[in-house]
Design a protein around this motif. Structure first.
Motif, short mmCIF file in Angstrom:
data_model
loop_
_atom_site.label_atom_id
_atom_site.label_comp_id
_atom_site.label_asym_id
_atom_site.label_seq_id
_atom_site.Cartn_x
_atom_site.Cartn_y
_atom_site.Cartn_z
N ALA A 89 12.17 2.75 8.20
CA ALA A 89 12.21 4.17 7.88
C ALA A 89 12.71 4.37 6.46
O ALA A 89 13.66 3.74 6.03
CB ALA A 89 13.09 4.91 8.87
N LYS A 90 12.03 5.29 5.74
CA LYS A 90 12.48 5.66 4.39
C LYS A 90 13.61 6.67 4.51
O LYS A 90 13.55 7.51 5.39
CB LYS A 90 11.33 6.29 3.62
CG LYS A 90 10.24 5.34 3.18
CD LYS A 90 9.17 6.16 2.47
CE LYS A 90 8.12 5.29 1.86
NZ LYS A 90 7.05 6.11 1.23
N PRO A 91 14.59 6.67 3.64
CA PRO A 91 14.78 5.68 2.58
C PRO A 91 15.39 4.40 3.14
O PRO A 91 16.18 4.45 4.08
CB PRO A 91 15.77 6.39 1.65
CG PRO A 91 16.56 7.30 2.54
CD PRO A 91 15.65 7.68 3.67
N LEU A 144 2.91 -1.34 4.34
CA LEU A 144 1.96 -0.23 4.43
C LEU A 144 2.67 1.09 4.66
O LEU A 144 3.36 1.27 5.68
CB LEU A 144 1.01 -0.53 5.60
CG LEU A 144 -0.05 0.51 5.95
CD1 LEU A 144 -0.99 0.77 4.79
CD2 LEU A 144 -0.85 0.01 7.17
N ASP A 145 2.54 1.99 3.70
CA ASP A 145 3.13 3.32 3.87
C ASP A 145 2.31 4.09 4.89
O ASP A 145 1.09 3.98 4.95
CB ASP A 145 3.12 4.06 2.52
CG ASP A 145 3.93 5.34 2.59
OD1 ASP A 145 4.90 5.39 3.38
OD2 ASP A 145 3.59 6.31 1.88
N ARG A 146 3.02 4.85 5.72
CA ARG A 146 2.32 5.60 6.76
C ARG A 146 1.60 6.81 6.18
O ARG A 146 0.48 7.14 6.55
CB ARG A 146 3.32 6.03 7.83
CG ARG A 146 2.71 6.74 8.99
CD ARG A 146 3.70 6.88 10.11
NE ARG A 146 3.11 7.66 11.18
CZ ARG A 146 3.11 8.99 11.21
NH1 ARG A 146 3.68 9.68 10.24
NH2 ARG A 146 2.54 9.64 12.20
N MET A 147 2.28 7.49 5.25
CA MET A 147 1.72 8.72 4.68
C MET A 147 0.98 8.39 3.39
O MET A 147 1.59 8.11 2.36
CB MET A 147 2.85 9.71 4.36
CG MET A 147 3.69 10.10 5.56
SD MET A 147 2.78 11.12 6.72
CE MET A 147 2.95 12.71 5.89
N LEU A 148 -0.33 8.42 3.47
CA LEU A 148 -1.16 8.14 2.30
C LEU A 148 -2.19 9.25 2.16
O LEU A 148 -2.58 9.85 3.17
CB LEU A 148 -1.87 6.80 2.47
CG LEU A 148 -1.00 5.54 2.50
CD1 LEU A 148 -1.78 4.36 3.04
CD2 LEU A 148 -0.45 5.23 1.13
N VAL A 173 0.86 -1.19 0.00
CA VAL A 173 0.00 0.00 0.00
C VAL A 173 0.89 1.23 0.00
O VAL A 173 1.52 1.57 1.00
CB VAL A 173 -0.93 0.03 1.23
CG1 VAL A 173 -2.00 1.10 1.06
CG2 VAL A 173 -1.56 -1.34 1.47
N GLU A 174 0.99 1.87 -1.13
CA GLU A 174 1.92 3.01 -1.31
C GLU A 174 1.37 3.88 -2.43
O GLU A 174 1.03 3.37 -3.50
CB GLU A 174 3.31 2.45 -1.65
CG GLU A 174 4.29 3.45 -2.21
CD GLU A 174 4.68 4.51 -1.20
OE1 GLU A 174 4.12 5.63 -1.28
OE2 GLU A 174 5.54 4.24 -0.33
N ASP A 175 1.24 5.18 -2.16
CA ASP A 175 0.64 6.06 -3.16
C ASP A 175 1.63 6.54 -4.22
O ASP A 175 1.22 6.92 -5.32
CB ASP A 175 -0.01 7.27 -2.48
CG ASP A 175 0.97 8.04 -1.63
OD1 ASP A 175 1.67 7.39 -0.82
OD2 ASP A 175 1.05 9.26 -1.76
N GLU A 176 2.92 6.53 -3.90
CA GLU A 176 3.89 6.97 -4.91
C GLU A 176 4.15 5.81 -5.87
O GLU A 176 4.72 4.78 -5.49
CB GLU A 176 5.19 7.39 -4.25
CG GLU A 176 5.08 8.72 -3.51
CD GLU A 176 6.18 8.90 -2.48
OE1 GLU A 176 7.31 9.14 -2.90
OE2 GLU A 176 5.89 8.74 -1.28
N ALA A 177 3.72 6.00 -7.13
CA ALA A 177 3.73 4.90 -8.10
C ALA A 177 5.13 4.28 -8.27
O ALA A 177 5.27 3.06 -8.31
CB ALA A 177 3.21 5.40 -9.44
#
Ligand code: CA
Length: 230
Positions: free
Chosen positions: A102-104, A52-56, A8-12
Motif C-alpha cells: 500500500a502507498k505510501p 505494477l501500480d494499480r491506478m494507471l 509500471v507506474e504513470d507518475e514519473a
C-alpha cells in the motif's frame, strides 16, 4: 545475470524513485508509464518480476495482471495499491498479483518484497514439485512454511503446516479429532482433542475469507473435520 524488473507506474517521480532504488539494489530495471506500454514491452522482453501500480491511465494494473495470467504468463507481480483497502487487495490478488504494497511505502520494504518474490520464484523453478497450496487469494508453501494470509505474510509453525498438509493430502475425507491427532501430532505426544480444535480455528483465521463461516476447513458436527477446496 541480474533479475529484470519492469516498473509500471504513470507518475514519473514515483517511477524514477522506484527504478533508482531497485537499480541500486542490483536489479536491471525498465519502466513503463501505462499497462499498454508494459504489455508491449513484455511481448518483446519478458521480465522476472513486475512492480505494477494499480491506478494507471487507460488499462488498470489489475486488468493487466488478469490478462497476463489468462495468457498463462506467471511472472511474479507486486501490486502497488493506493491505500490499505481490503477490497483492492483482494481484487488484486484474485486477478493474479502475488503480493501487494500500500502507498505510501518505505523503499526498504519494497526491496524486501521484491527480493522475497524473486526468491519464491527461484525456489519454485529449482523445485517444480515444491508444495504450494492456494486458498483463494492466499497461499502457503509447505516446504518453506511461508504463507500469505488474512494476517499478511507469516511463517506457519511446524504443526500448523503439518495439519494443513494433512488436510490437503486427504482433501474431502472426514476425520475425527483422534485420527487427526494420531497422524499429525503422533502417538508420543499428549495433546488433547481440544488442541486440534484450536489449530483448526487458527487455520480458519489465517485462510478463510470469513472464519465464522468456513468454506475450506469444515466442521462435521459430532464427527470431526473435513477439508475441501471449491
Ligand atoms: Ca498511478
Amino acid at each position: 545475470m541480474a533479475d529484470r524488473i519492469l516498473v509500471v507506474e504513470d507518475e514519473a517521480l514515483v517511477q524514477d524513485m522506484i527504478r533508482l532504488n531497485l537499480e541500486h539494489a542490483g536489479y536491471q530495471v525498465e519502466g513503463a508509464s501505462s499497462a499498454e506500454e508494459a504489455w508491449q514491452i513484455l511481448a518483446l522482453r519478458p521480465a522476472d518480476l513486475l512492480v505494477l501500480d494499480r491506478m494507471l491511465p487507460g488499462m488498470e494494473g489489475v486488468e493487466l495482471a488478469r490478462r497476463l495470467r489468462n495468457q498463462g504468463n506467471g511472472t511474479p507481480i507486486l501490486l502497488l495499491t493506493a491505500r490499505a483497502d481490503t477490497q483492492a487487495k483482494v481484487e488484486g490478488l484474485d486477478a493474479g498479483a502475488d503480493d501487494y504494497l500500500a502507498k505510501p511505502f518505505a523503499m526498504p520494504e519494497l526491496i524486501a518484497r521484491v527480493r522475497a518474490l524473486l526468491r519464491r520464484q527461484t525456489s519454485a523453478r529449482a523445485n517444480p514439485n515444491s508444495r504450494e497450496i492456494r486458498l483463494g487469494p492466499w497461499y502457503a508453501n509447505l516446504d518453506t512454511r511461508e504463507a500469505l494470509t488474512n494476517e499478511g505474510r507469516v511463517t506457519l509453525t511446524e504443526k500448523e503446516c503439518g495439519l494443513l498438509a494433512w488436510f490437503v493430502a486427504h482433501e474431502g475425507a472426514l476425520f475425527d479429532r483422534v485420527e487427526i491427532l494420531e497422524n499429525v501430532w503422533g502417538m508420543d505426544s499428549f495433546p488433547t482433542a481440544r488442541t486440534v480444535d484450536n489449530y483448526v480455528l487458527r487455520l480458519r483465521k489465517l485462510f478463510e475469507p470469513d472464519p465464522d463461516e468456513p468454506r475450506y476447513f469444515l466442521t462435521v458436527r459430532g464427527r470431526g473435520y473435513r477439508f475441501v477446496r471449491e
